[in-house]
Motif scaffolding. Structure first.
Motif, mmCIF file in Angstrom:
data_model
loop_
_atom_site.group_PDB
_atom_site.id
_atom_site.type_symbol
_atom_site.label_atom_id
_atom_site.label_comp_id
_atom_site.label_asym_id
_atom_site.label_seq_id
_atom_site.Cartn_x
_atom_site.Cartn_y
_atom_site.Cartn_z
ATOM 1 N N MET A 1 0.843 -1.176 0.000
ATOM 2 C CA MET A 1 0.000 0.000 0.000
ATOM 3 C C MET A 1 0.886 1.237 0.000
ATOM 4 N N ILE A 2 0.472 2.209 -0.797
ATOM 5 C CA ILE A 2 1.168 3.485 -0.901
ATOM 6 C C ILE A 2 0.396 4.501 -0.068
ATOM 7 N N THR A 3 1.104 5.292 0.730
ATOM 8 C CA THR A 3 0.463 6.306 1.557
ATOM 9 C C THR A 3 0.910 7.686 1.097
ATOM 10 N N LEU A 4 -0.053 8.560 0.833
ATOM 11 C CA LEU A 4 0.223 9.935 0.425
ATOM 12 C C LEU A 4 -0.370 10.890 1.448
ATOM 13 N N GLN A 5 0.255 12.035 1.614
ATOM 14 C CA GLN A 5 -0.198 13.050 2.572
ATOM 15 C C GLN A 5 -0.643 14.289 1.805
ATOM 16 N N GLN A 6 -1.835 14.780 2.107
ATOM 17 C CA GLN A 6 -2.336 16.007 1.495
ATOM 18 C C GLN A 6 -1.625 17.198 2.134
ATOM 19 N N ASP A 7 -1.228 18.174 1.319
ATOM 20 C CA ASP A 7 -0.587 19.356 1.881
ATOM 21 C C ASP A 7 -1.636 20.376 2.327
ATOM 22 N N ALA A 8 -1.194 21.493 2.864
ATOM 23 C CA ALA A 8 -2.099 22.497 3.429
ATOM 24 C C ALA A 8 -2.988 23.145 2.367
ATOM 25 N N ASP A 9 -2.575 23.118 1.095
ATOM 26 C CA ASP A 9 -3.357 23.718 0.024
ATOM 27 C C ASP A 9 -4.339 22.734 -0.599
ATOM 28 N N GLY A 10 -4.330 21.475 -0.164
ATOM 29 C CA GLY A 10 -5.271 20.478 -0.664
ATOM 30 C C GLY A 10 -4.748 19.614 -1.791
ATOM 31 N N PHE A 11 -3.443 19.589 -1.990
ATOM 32 C CA PHE A 11 -2.852 18.830 -3.091
ATOM 33 C C PHE A 11 -2.063 17.627 -2.575
ATOM 34 N N ILE A 12 -1.923 16.624 -3.454
ATOM 35 C CA ILE A 12 -0.997 15.522 -3.217
ATOM 36 C C ILE A 12 0.034 15.553 -4.338
ATOM 37 N N ARG A 13 1.203 15.020 -4.085
ATOM 38 C CA ARG A 13 2.237 14.961 -5.112
ATOM 39 C C ARG A 13 2.009 13.704 -5.932
ATOM 40 N N MET A 14 1.779 13.897 -7.228
ATOM 41 C CA MET A 14 1.544 12.775 -8.141
ATOM 42 C C MET A 14 1.963 13.219 -9.525
ATOM 43 N N ASN A 15 3.033 12.654 -10.042
ATOM 44 C CA ASN A 15 3.514 13.068 -11.352
ATOM 45 C C ASN A 15 3.455 11.950 -12.385
ATOM 46 N N ARG A 16 2.810 10.847 -12.032
ATOM 47 C CA ARG A 16 2.710 9.713 -12.960
ATOM 48 C C ARG A 16 1.522 8.860 -12.555
ATOM 49 N N HIS A 17 1.187 7.905 -13.400
ATOM 50 C CA HIS A 17 0.126 6.957 -13.069
ATOM 51 C C HIS A 17 0.646 5.889 -12.112
ATOM 52 N N PHE A 18 -0.230 5.438 -11.244
ATOM 53 C CA PHE A 18 0.059 4.302 -10.382
ATOM 54 C C PHE A 18 -0.464 3.038 -11.058
ATOM 55 N N PRO A 19 0.052 1.870 -10.706
ATOM 56 C CA PRO A 19 -0.518 0.629 -11.249
ATOM 57 C C PRO A 19 -2.005 0.548 -10.904
ATOM 58 N N ASP A 20 -2.813 0.061 -11.849
ATOM 59 C CA ASP A 20 -4.265 0.046 -11.682
ATOM 60 C C ASP A 20 -4.745 -0.738 -10.466
ATOM 61 N N ASN A 21 -4.075 -1.804 -10.115
ATOM 62 C CA ASN A 21 -4.547 -2.645 -9.013
ATOM 63 C C ASN A 21 -3.914 -2.300 -7.665
ATOM 64 N N SER A 22 -3.124 -1.232 -7.600
ATOM 65 C CA SER A 22 -2.495 -0.868 -6.329
ATOM 66 C C SER A 22 -3.483 -0.123 -5.434
ATOM 67 N N LEU A 23 -3.258 -0.183 -4.134
ATOM 68 C CA LEU A 23 -4.063 0.553 -3.158
ATOM 69 C C LEU A 23 -3.256 1.745 -2.669
ATOM 70 N N ILE A 24 -3.892 2.903 -2.695
ATOM 71 C CA ILE A 24 -3.246 4.134 -2.265
ATOM 72 C C ILE A 24 -4.086 4.754 -1.165
ATOM 73 N N SER A 25 -3.466 5.037 -0.042
ATOM 74 C CA SER A 25 -4.153 5.678 1.075
ATOM 75 C C SER A 25 -3.739 7.143 1.108
ATOM 76 N N ILE A 26 -4.732 8.027 1.205
ATOM 77 C CA ILE A 26 -4.453 9.454 1.290
ATOM 78 C C ILE A 26 -4.877 9.939 2.665
ATOM 79 N N ALA A 27 -3.939 10.541 3.393
ATOM 80 C CA ALA A 27 -4.223 11.151 4.694
ATOM 81 C C ALA A 27 -4.504 12.627 4.448
ATOM 82 N N PHE A 28 -5.733 13.048 4.724
ATOM 83 C CA PHE A 28 -6.143 14.427 4.491
ATOM 84 C C PHE A 28 -5.777 15.300 5.680
ATOM 85 N N THR A 29 -5.680 16.600 5.446
ATOM 86 C CA THR A 29 -5.288 17.527 6.507
ATOM 87 C C THR A 29 -6.337 17.621 7.610
ATOM 88 N N GLU A 30 -7.608 17.280 7.308
ATOM 89 C CA GLU A 30 -8.658 17.301 8.327
ATOM 90 C C GLU A 30 -8.549 16.130 9.298
#
Length: 89
Positions: A1-30
């Motif tokens: 599992m890939i974990t991404l963190q949302q920044d204060a402006d509401g964005f995540i860093r993503m500059n490419r596609h992830f594999p279709d079957n991968s799971l990505i968890s996003i931790a929001f600022t709230e």
């Protein structure tokens, strides 16, 4: 599992596609967290890229350049994608 963190402006860093079957968890600022599939996040990335290219008039045939491609910093791509809780549904 890939974990991404949302920044204060509401964005995540993503500059490419992830594999279709991968799971990505996003931790929001709230404090909330959501799980996305690669397919869901790739669709969000594609929508953001299309909006960016449309706003900057990068769509359409502009001709073909035989000059070597610049590898320093691509200007026709995005590296940050705006996300908010509830997008995984």
């Amino acid at each position: 599992m890939i974990t991404l963190q949302q920044d204060a402006d509401g964005f995540i860093r993503m500059n490419r596609h992830f594999p279709d079957n991968s799971l990505i968890s996003i931790a929001f600022t709230e404090g909330a967290a959501e799980e996305f599939t690669g397919t869901q996040l790739n669709a969000i990335f594609d929508d953001a890229l299309a909006e960016f290219r449309g706003q900057n008039r990068l769509e359409g045939a502009k001709g073909f350049s035989r000059a070597p491609a610049k590898t320093v910093h691509p200007t026709k791509n995005i590296t940050f994608v705006k996300v908010h809780p509830g997008m995984a549904a």
